[in-house]
Design a protein around this motif. Structure first.
Motif, PDB file in Angstrom:
ATOM      1  N   ASN A  35     -52.498  56.688 -60.450  1.00 40.59           N
ATOM      2  CA  ASN A  35     -52.585  57.189 -59.166  1.00 40.59           C
ATOM      3  C   ASN A  35     -53.321  57.523 -59.223  1.00 40.59           C
ATOM      4  O   ASN A  35     -54.254  58.933 -58.365  1.00 40.59           O
ATOM      5  CB  ASN A  35     -51.061  58.213 -59.386  1.00 40.59           C
ATOM      6  N   LEU A  36     -54.617  57.579 -60.020  1.00 40.21           N
ATOM      7  CA  LEU A  36     -56.228  57.876 -59.723  1.00 40.21           C
ATOM      8  C   LEU A  36     -57.229  57.455 -60.876  1.00 40.21           C
ATOM      9  O   LEU A  36     -56.695  55.918 -60.995  1.00 40.21           O
ATOM     10  CB  LEU A  36     -55.927  59.066 -61.253  1.00 40.21           C
ATOM     11  N   GLU A  37     -57.946  57.041 -59.305  1.00 39.33           N
ATOM     12  CA  GLU A  37     -58.696  55.545 -59.481  1.00 39.33           C
ATOM     13  C   GLU A  37     -60.309  56.948 -59.635  1.00 39.33           C
ATOM     14  O   GLU A  37     -60.405  57.453 -58.616  1.00 39.33           O
ATOM     15  CB  GLU A  37     -59.115  54.803 -58.128  1.00 39.33           C
ATOM     16  N   VAL A  38     -61.647  55.700 -60.603  1.00 40.24           N
ATOM     17  CA  VAL A  38     -63.005  56.489 -60.238  1.00 40.24           C
ATOM     18  C   VAL A  38     -63.145  55.552 -59.822  1.00 40.24           C
ATOM     19  O   VAL A  38     -63.383  53.641 -59.962  1.00 40.24           O
ATOM     20  CB  VAL A  38     -62.657  56.501 -61.423  1.00 40.24           C
ATOM     21  N   TRP A  39     -64.055  56.225 -58.807  1.00 44.11           N
ATOM     22  CA  TRP A  39     -64.728  54.631 -57.794  1.00 44.11           C
ATOM     23  C   TRP A  39     -66.609  55.312 -57.867  1.00 44.11           C
ATOM     24  O   TRP A  39     -67.271  56.450 -58.546  1.00 44.11           O
ATOM     25  CB  TRP A  39     -64.306  55.184 -56.424  1.00 44.11           C
ATOM     26  N   GLU A  40     -67.368  54.091 -58.128  1.00 52.11           N
ATOM     27  CA  GLU A  40     -68.740  54.611 -58.056  1.00 52.11           C
ATOM     28  C   GLU A  40     -69.919  53.985 -56.778  1.00 52.11           C
ATOM     29  O   GLU A  40     -69.447  52.361 -56.229  1.00 52.11           O
ATOM     30  CB  GLU A  40     -69.282  53.798 -59.273  1.00 52.11           C
ATOM     31  N   ASN A  41     -70.415  54.625 -56.082  1.00 50.54           N
ATOM     32  CA  ASN A  41     -70.951  53.985 -55.020  1.00 50.54           C
ATOM     33  C   ASN A  41     -72.909  53.694 -55.464  1.00 50.54           C
ATOM     34  O   ASN A  41     -73.098  54.362 -55.564  1.00 50.54           O
ATOM     35  CB  ASN A  41     -71.219  55.030 -54.068  1.00 50.54           C
ATOM     36  N   SER A  64     -75.999  51.039 -54.403  1.00 51.06           N
ATOM     37  CA  SER A  64     -76.062  50.336 -52.996  1.00 51.06           C
ATOM     38  C   SER A  64     -75.893  49.523 -52.147  1.00 51.06           C
ATOM     39  O   SER A  64     -75.039  49.452 -51.565  1.00 51.06           O
ATOM     40  CB  SER A  64     -76.952  48.989 -53.864  1.00 51.06           C
ATOM     41  N   GLY A  65     -74.862  51.282 -51.757  1.00 44.67           N
ATOM     42  CA  GLY A  65     -73.850  51.748 -50.619  1.00 44.67           C
ATOM     43  C   GLY A  65     -72.796  51.052 -50.338  1.00 44.67           C
ATOM     44  O   GLY A  65     -72.314  51.083 -49.691  1.00 44.67           O
ATOM     45  N   ARG A  66     -72.554  50.066 -52.332  1.00 47.08           N
ATOM     46  CA  ARG A  66     -71.068  50.073 -51.760  1.00 47.08           C
ATOM     47  C   ARG A  66     -70.270  50.728 -52.633  1.00 47.08           C
ATOM     48  O   ARG A  66     -70.869  51.420 -54.096  1.00 47.08           O
ATOM     49  CB  ARG A  66     -71.674  48.305 -52.232  1.00 47.08           C
ATOM     50  N   ASP A  67     -69.016  50.004 -52.865  1.00 45.88           N
ATOM     51  CA  ASP A  67     -67.970  51.102 -53.475  1.00 45.88           C
ATOM     52  C   ASP A  67     -67.370  49.961 -54.181  1.00 45.88           C
ATOM     53  O   ASP A  67     -67.477  49.015 -54.520  1.00 45.88           O
ATOM     54  CB  ASP A  67     -67.298  51.769 -52.952  1.00 45.88           C
ATOM     55  N   HIS A  68     -67.145  50.199 -55.691  1.00 46.23           N
ATOM     56  CA  HIS A  68     -66.639  49.896 -56.442  1.00 46.23           C
ATOM     57  C   HIS A  68     -65.899  50.481 -58.203  1.00 46.23           C
ATOM     58  O   HIS A  68     -66.339  51.236 -57.704  1.00 46.23           O
ATOM     59  CB  HIS A  68     -67.685  48.821 -57.110  1.00 46.23           C
ATOM     60  N   ARG A  69     -64.513  50.139 -58.083  1.00 46.89           N
ATOM     61  CA  ARG A  69     -63.477  50.362 -59.062  1.00 46.89           C
ATOM     62  C   ARG A  69     -64.256  50.548 -59.693  1.00 46.89           C
ATOM     63  O   ARG A  69     -64.151  49.484 -60.580  1.00 46.89           O
ATOM     64  CB  ARG A  69     -62.212  50.354 -58.553  1.00 46.89           C
TER      65      ARG A  69
END
Length: 84
Positions: A27-33, A35-40
């Motif tokens: 129920n908790l995810e850390v994402w990074e953006n 170069s304009g793209r999100d990745h988990r």
């Protein structure tokens, strides 16, 4: 950059944010953006493992301090009706 007002998003820094999905197994995810793209980057079951949250976040973002982690937890806990 992403819209920082989206529901269930808590920003850690300019490019890293947490999403909350209260009814999911993870129920908790850390994402990074980047170069304009999100990745988990990672995900966890916060509701049952919140005591490991500080170490979890610190491994992903080593520049963060405990006071910042505490402030993030205060923002997350209302999604799960938990107190810090």
């Amino acid at each position: 950059m992403l819209d920082q007002t989206k529901l269930n998003q808590i920003w850690i820094d300019e490019s890293t944010y947490i999403t909350i999905i209260p009814d999911a197994a993870y129920n908790l995810e850390v994402w990074e953006n980047t170069s304009g793209r999100d990745h988990r980057m990672a995900r966890m079951d916060y509701k049952y493992h919140r005591d490991t949250f500080a170490g979890f976040i610190y491994r992903l973002c080593p520049d963060i301090n405990l006071l910042q982690i505490h402030k993030i937890q205060k923002q997350i806990n209302p999604f799960f009706d938990l107190e810090v």
